[in-house]
Scaffold this motif. Structure first.
Motif, PDB file in Angstrom:
ATOM      1  N   PRO A  60      -7.708  12.264  13.021  1.00 55.60           N
ATOM      2  CA  PRO A  60      -6.548  12.543  13.750  1.00 55.60           C
ATOM      3  C   PRO A  60      -5.925  13.293  13.090  1.00 55.60           C
ATOM      4  N   THR A  61      -5.366  14.232  13.937  1.00 53.12           N
ATOM      5  CA  THR A  61      -4.157  15.400  13.568  1.00 53.12           C
ATOM      6  C   THR A  61      -2.663  15.066  13.809  1.00 53.12           C
ATOM      7  N   ALA A  62      -1.849  15.779  13.610  1.00 55.41           N
ATOM      8  CA  ALA A  62      -0.386  15.621  13.812  1.00 55.41           C
ATOM      9  C   ALA A  62      -0.056  15.598  15.517  1.00 55.41           C
ATOM     10  N   SER A  63      -1.148  16.230  16.212  1.00 57.90           N
ATOM     11  CA  SER A  63      -0.875  16.036  17.670  1.00 57.90           C
ATOM     12  C   SER A  63      -1.377  14.694  18.128  1.00 57.90           C
ATOM     13  N   ASP A  64      -2.211  13.807  17.376  1.00 59.93           N
ATOM     14  CA  ASP A  64      -2.520  12.612  17.868  1.00 59.93           C
ATOM     15  C   ASP A  64      -1.302  11.440  17.456  1.00 59.93           C
ATOM     16  N   ARG A  65      -0.454  11.797  16.767  1.00 59.62           N
ATOM     17  CA  ARG A  65       0.623  10.779  16.383  1.00 59.62           C
ATOM     18  C   ARG A  65       1.150  10.556  17.687  1.00 59.62           C
ATOM     19  N   PRO A  66       1.441   9.464  17.845  1.00 56.71           N
ATOM     20  CA  PRO A  66       2.319   9.046  19.167  1.00 56.71           C
ATOM     21  C   PRO A  66       3.440   9.746  19.065  1.00 56.71           C
ATOM     22  N   LYS A  67       3.862  10.063  20.464  1.00 58.51           N
ATOM     23  CA  LYS A  67       4.901  10.781  20.794  1.00 58.51           C
ATOM     24  C   LYS A  67       6.278  10.278  20.079  1.00 58.51           C
ATOM     25  N   ARG A  68       6.196   8.788  20.506  1.00 53.52           N
ATOM     26  CA  ARG A  68       7.475   7.938  19.850  1.00 53.52           C
ATOM     27  C   ARG A  68       6.804   6.979  19.018  1.00 53.52           C
ATOM     28  N   LEU A  69       6.987   6.781  17.752  1.00 53.65           N
ATOM     29  CA  LEU A  69       6.490   5.973  16.831  1.00 53.65           C
ATOM     30  C   LEU A  69       7.654   5.362  15.832  1.00 53.65           C
ATOM     31  N   SER A  70       7.974   3.895  16.290  1.00 52.36           N
ATOM     32  CA  SER A  70       8.937   3.238  15.859  1.00 52.36           C
ATOM     33  C   SER A  70       8.508   2.218  14.866  1.00 52.36           C
ATOM     34  N   ILE A  71       9.151   2.180  13.457  1.00 50.97           N
ATOM     35  CA  ILE A  71       8.576   1.275  12.566  1.00 50.97           C
ATOM     36  C   ILE A  71       9.832   0.539  11.918  1.00 50.97           C
ATOM     37  N   ALA A  72       9.647  -0.733  11.943  1.00 54.46           N
ATOM     38  CA  ALA A  72      10.787  -1.584  11.269  1.00 54.46           C
ATOM     39  C   ALA A  72      10.053  -2.579  10.384  1.00 54.46           C
ATOM     40  N   LEU A  73      10.835  -3.067   9.164  1.00 50.99           N
ATOM     41  CA  LEU A  73      10.397  -3.787   8.344  1.00 50.99           C
ATOM     42  C   LEU A  73      10.855  -5.044   8.587  1.00 50.99           C
ATOM     43  N   TRP A  74       9.910  -6.110   8.646  1.00 47.15           N
ATOM     44  CA  TRP A  74      10.553  -7.345   8.680  1.00 47.15           C
ATOM     45  C   TRP A  74      11.367  -7.999   7.634  1.00 47.15           C
ATOM     46  N   ASP A  75      12.466  -8.640   7.634  1.00 43.96           N
ATOM     47  CA  ASP A  75      13.313  -8.842   6.716  1.00 43.96           C
ATOM     48  C   ASP A  75      13.329 -10.293   6.151  1.00 43.96           C
ATOM     49  N   GLY A  76      12.312 -10.552   5.413  1.00 43.39           N
ATOM     50  CA  GLY A  76      11.963 -11.959   4.745  1.00 43.39           C
ATOM     51  C   GLY A  76      11.159 -11.727   3.486  1.00 43.39           C
ATOM     52  N   ALA A  77      11.439 -12.419   2.536  1.00 45.05           N
ATOM     53  CA  ALA A  77      11.019 -12.430   1.123  1.00 45.05           C
ATOM     54  C   ALA A  77       9.642 -13.179   1.116  1.00 45.05           C
ATOM     55  N   ASN A  78       8.695 -12.851   0.419  1.00 43.62           N
ATOM     56  CA  ASN A  78       7.409 -13.553   0.204  1.00 43.62           C
ATOM     57  C   ASN A  78       7.742 -14.938  -0.239  1.00 43.62           C
ATOM     58  N   ARG A  79       7.061 -15.658   0.261  1.00 41.27           N
ATOM     59  CA  ARG A  79       7.396 -17.299  -0.136  1.00 41.27           C
ATOM     60  C   ARG A  79       6.622 -17.520  -1.510  1.00 41.27           C
ATOM     61  N   GLN A  80       5.585 -16.699  -1.883  1.00 45.13           N
ATOM     62  CA  GLN A  80       5.073 -16.645  -3.265  1.00 45.13           C
ATOM     63  C   GLN A  80       5.881 -15.987  -4.073  1.00 45.13           C
ATOM     64  N   PRO A  81       5.956 -16.243  -5.420  1.00 50.39           N
ATOM     65  CA  PRO A  81       6.635 -15.619  -6.492  1.00 50.39           C
ATOM     66  C   PRO A  81       5.931 -14.296  -6.730  1.00 50.39           C
ATOM     67  N   THR A  82       5.729 -13.471  -6.157  1.00 49.58           N
ATOM     68  CA  THR A  82       5.293 -12.104  -6.376  1.00 49.58           C
ATOM     69  C   THR A  82       6.131 -11.434  -7.024  1.00 49.58           C
ATOM     70  N   ILE A  83       5.913  -9.959  -7.506  1.00 52.33           N
ATOM     71  CA  ILE A  83       6.800  -9.129  -7.993  1.00 52.33           C
ATOM     72  C   ILE A  83       8.022  -9.004  -7.073  1.00 52.33           C
ATOM     73  N   HIS A  84       9.230  -9.685  -7.381  1.00 53.69           N
ATOM     74  CA  HIS A  84      10.377  -9.557  -6.827  1.00 53.69           C
ATOM     75  C   HIS A  84      10.266  -9.742  -5.264  1.00 53.69           C
ATOM     76  N   ARG A  85       9.238 -10.876  -4.998  1.00 51.37           N
ATOM     77  CA  ARG A  85       8.825 -11.337  -3.649  1.00 51.37           C
ATOM     78  C   ARG A  85       8.382 -10.363  -2.601  1.00 51.37           C
ATOM     79  N   SER A  86       7.802  -9.296  -3.091  1.00 52.18           N
ATOM     80  CA  SER A  86       7.287  -8.186  -2.279  1.00 52.18           C
ATOM     81  C   SER A  86       5.911  -8.568  -1.610  1.00 52.18           C
TER      82      SER A  86
END
Length: 764
Positions: free
Chosen positions: A684-710
């Protein structure tokens, strides 16, 4: 420990300024020292044959050639395999795939080595090659016995189901197409020692294999990796071949040796993502809820074992995705062919298993005339429906809430109605929309690999040097771990000097793979830094006559009782007091176990979740398509670095889109790879990237005690691209909306594949 300070606005990638200015040094950027030799392999032109004779006289006589080596010249083991001792550095007696290295040329220039490597005269006794999955199955050719994972009674459930659908489809492999190809530089040391600069995800494995090839101890070989120009799994086991070749020449000649592989040769010599044939038989109720499922996953593994057992196991693990399968039988065939051995690739089998179950969901929806999202929602894990086919309880399930939020935020329902109206009046262009989820297990399923080490030095001026077993391939691991260490001492991340991964600093490391780089190395680095901080606290409390609780590391400095010291001053005091400011750290993932004989256990520490909505349009006359819009909501726990994570999500999605739509590997009947350059293999090239690409992060900590709950972010977003494939399926279905059948679309969905699927659907 105080609240982390690293969750302020994200730090940029530590090498970003070097990347954009061209100053970032990769292996091939090292200055060419006097006496440097350049290497090339002579390659097999047969996929399967006995080697009768190799005449190398013309190779020896070629301009610039210094030395030529065959298997007989290897002082130790002729083996560069990760597991089974079946990958030869140089073929000996038999060739088992087209492009297998036969001999090694060392010359004074790269061009001279490559030209000379073509002059070898090889006499073969050709044998019939097995090229396809069908060839291997007919010959009962396997790299290991067929595996079975089951829960409940699939056969009985299928027999009693009110609705039943079966089908088959295939998904292709994928070339890693890293920007920086395979490359290693070996330099001689004293008394037979060798230092290898290598573009590898697994320095310790390269170290051990090079030592075995040379017949020396691991302590005599140092492997160093500062950065890679991409890897995606292709430099986990595959880099050892080129490193061992360079080390062999250095050991034989006493001169430095560089092996920078040509792109065409790289694509021919190295393994790919496993291509799969899938068969399914599913029984379900009127709402689309699965009652019984029989799933067969048939993988072309190639000529040797490589990492196929773990990859195919992970395909089985992820054949449930986010869905509860009360009665299921998953059968996994691991087929041996005379093609280059397939290997690790981002997702490590997970994408193949996940695409299989999502195809099943689309098949159920087509049969019932339902929106596929309704079928997906009906099958999600939930209370009382939370045990996987491998016996692990899904205790951190956020998929229902995450999907619901994305459905609302993306206006999925409104857009689906608008697309249906568009398709009803558009005879040529057809649109499709799909929402698909991801549940990806995090941990190496080879349990012993879930460990990491780190080395931290704090200097008397307050500067910090960091080393750990993780490797940087552009994914931002180094800056994340530097943030973790800076956080322990509450200092700016600029005070942490990141150093190259070296096997003489941190030994016996695991590969940077399985999305576990930050989880493992972050915890190990934090462990080392905390040891130093505890020593500093004890010394400062003792010398200032206060309690340890009265010593605090803050962004303003180290507070000792009522006094505030600059961090550098505190470090000098501790050093003057003869207290060690250096420590090693170690981490091993807890609470994981797995019995491979029964395919039951708790192989993952936690799951990472996500979902994507993709909207596409298909030209039914040409088979061409466009991805118009994509909305992503992805779970990274409490992000260590949101900017880095967002970049990983976008890159993974586009790479997944390439796998499923444009990247087609073609072998001919003689086992030759025909698509071995950018001219014939379409990433894929830049022209194959969707015309609109919206990305959001889920706002919740890991339930397991990983590094800083990441949570891990390397592999899980790759499978978000399955939404594109499902959306294409719906667009194709719109060409004959009265047909309640799943369009026969195979991956990759090239224009040709789409046209075949349209014709097949219309005639169903």
């Amino acid at each position: 420990m105080p609240d982390p300070v690293l969750h302020r606005p994200a730090n940029p990638h530590d090498s970003a300024h070097l990347h954009v200015s061209g100053q970032a040094r990769y292996v091939d950027d090292e200055p060419q020292v006097p006496g440097l030799l350049h290497l090339a392999f002579g390659l097999s032109t047969q996929a399967h044959a006995r080697l009768l004779a190799i005449d190398l006289s013309a190779v020896h006589a070629a301009p610039g050639v210094v030395a030529v080596y065959t298997a007989a010249d290897i002082p130790g083991a002729n083996d560069v395999s990760p597991i089974a001792h079946d990958d030869r550095l140089l073929a000996d007696g038999e060739v088992i795939w087209h492009g297998q290295p036969l001999f090694l040329v060392a010359a004074t220039s790269r061009d001279a080595a490559r030209k000379a490597a073509r002059l070898g005269q090889v006499t073969y006794d050709p044998l019939p090659p097995l090229v396809t999955v069908e060839d291997a199955r007919a010959a009962n050719s396997q790299v290991e016995p067929t595996q079975r994972m089951a829960q409940g009674d699939a056969a009985t459930a299928l027999a009693g189901a009110a609705n039943r659908v079966s089908g088959t489809f295939s998904m292709g492999g994928q070339d890693h197409f890293y920007l920086e190809g395979q490359v290693s530089l070996a330099r001689p040391g004293e008394d037979g020692q060798v230092h290898v600069l290598c573009s590898t995800q697994h320095p310790s494995e390269v170290q051990h294999l090079v030592a075995h090839v040379l017949g020396v101890s691991s302590a005599d070989v140092t492997v160093e990796v500062r950065r890679m120009g991409g890897a995606f799994g292709g430099k986990e086991s595959q880099a050892a071949l080129f490193a061992a070749a360079a080390a062999l020449v250095t050991a034989k000649t006493g001169r430095p040796a560089s092996f920078r592989c040509d792109r065409d040769d790289d694509m021919v010599i190295t393994g790919k993502r496993h291509d799969f044939d899938v068969g399914f038989d599913v029984g379900f109720d009127a709402q689309g809820r699965i009652e019984g499922l029989a799933l067969r996953l048939s993988a072309r593994c190639g000529a040797t074992l490589d990492l196929s057992p773990g990859i195919n196991d992970r395909a089985m693990f992820h054949s449930d995705n986010t869905y509860f399968l009360p009665n299921v039988e998953i059968v996994s065939e691991r087929l041996k062919t005379h093609t280059v051995s397939n290997t690790a690739f981002r997702g490590f089998g997970g994408p193949q298993g996940m695409l299989a179950i999502e195809r099943v969901m689309d098949g159920i929806a087509a049969h019932l005339g339902l929106d596929p999202l309704a079928v997906r929602m009906a099958n999600l894990y939930g209370p009382g429906r939370d045990v996987t086919p491998y016996g692990m309880t899904v205790s951190d399930n956020i998929a229902p809430e995450l999907i619901a939020r994305l459905r609302s935020d993306s206006r999925y329902n409104e857009r689906a109605k608008a697309i249906a109206a568009f398709n009803a009046t558009s005879p040529v262009l057809k649109r499709g929309i799909a929402l698909t989820p991801v549940k990806f297990g995090i941990s190496f399923t080879a349990i012993h690999l879930n460990q990491a080490g780190a080395l931290v030095h704090v200097y008397a001026d307050g500067s910090i040097q960091l080393n750990h077993g993780g490797t940087e391939m552009g994914q931002g691991l180094y800056i994340k771990i530097a943030q973790v260490v800076a956080d322990v001492f509450a200092v700016p991340v600029a005070m942490v000097r990141i150093t190259a991964t070296r096997t003489d600093k941190v030994p016996n490391t695991s590969a940077t793979a399985a999305s576990s780089g930050a989880d493992l190395n972050g915890m190990a680095a934090q462990d080392a830094a905390l040891k130093i901080r505890e020593r500093m606290v004890a010394f400062l409390a003792r010398t200032h006559g206060c309690a340890a609780d009265d010593v605090a590391f803050t962004p303003d400095g180290v507070r000792v009782g009522g006094e505030l010291l600059r961090f550098a001053d505190a470090c000098r005091k501790v050093w003057m007091g003869r207290v060690s400011l250096s420590a090693t750290g170690f981490y091993a993932t807890p609470d994981i176990h797995y019995d491979r004989a029964t395919h039951k256990g708790h192989p993952f520490y936690y799951f990472a979740y996500g979902a994507a909505v993709a909207e596409v349009v298909v030209d039914t006359l040409t088979g061409e398509h466009k991805v118009l819009a994509v909305d992503i909501l992805h779970d990274v726990g409490r992000s260590l670095n949101p900017a880095i994570d967002l970049g990983q999500i976008e890159g993974a999605f586009v790479q997944g889109q390439g796998w499923l739509t444009t990247e087609e590997l073609v072998f001919d009947g003689k086992g030759r790879l025909l698509t071995h350059s950018p001219a014939t293999y379409k990433i894929p090239t830049a022209s194959d990237r969707p015309k609109r690409l919206s990305i959001a992060l889920w706002d919740g900590a890991n339930r397991q005690p990983t590094i800083h709950r990441s949570k891990a972010v390397g592999e899980p977003p790759f499978m978000l691209a399955i939404s594109v494939f499902s959306a294409l399926t719906r667009a194709i279905a719109a060409t004959a909306p009265d047909k309640r059948a799943l369009p026969p679309l195979d991956a990759p969905a090239t224009p040709e594949a789409i046209l075949r699927a349209i014709a097949g659907h219309r005639s169903a």
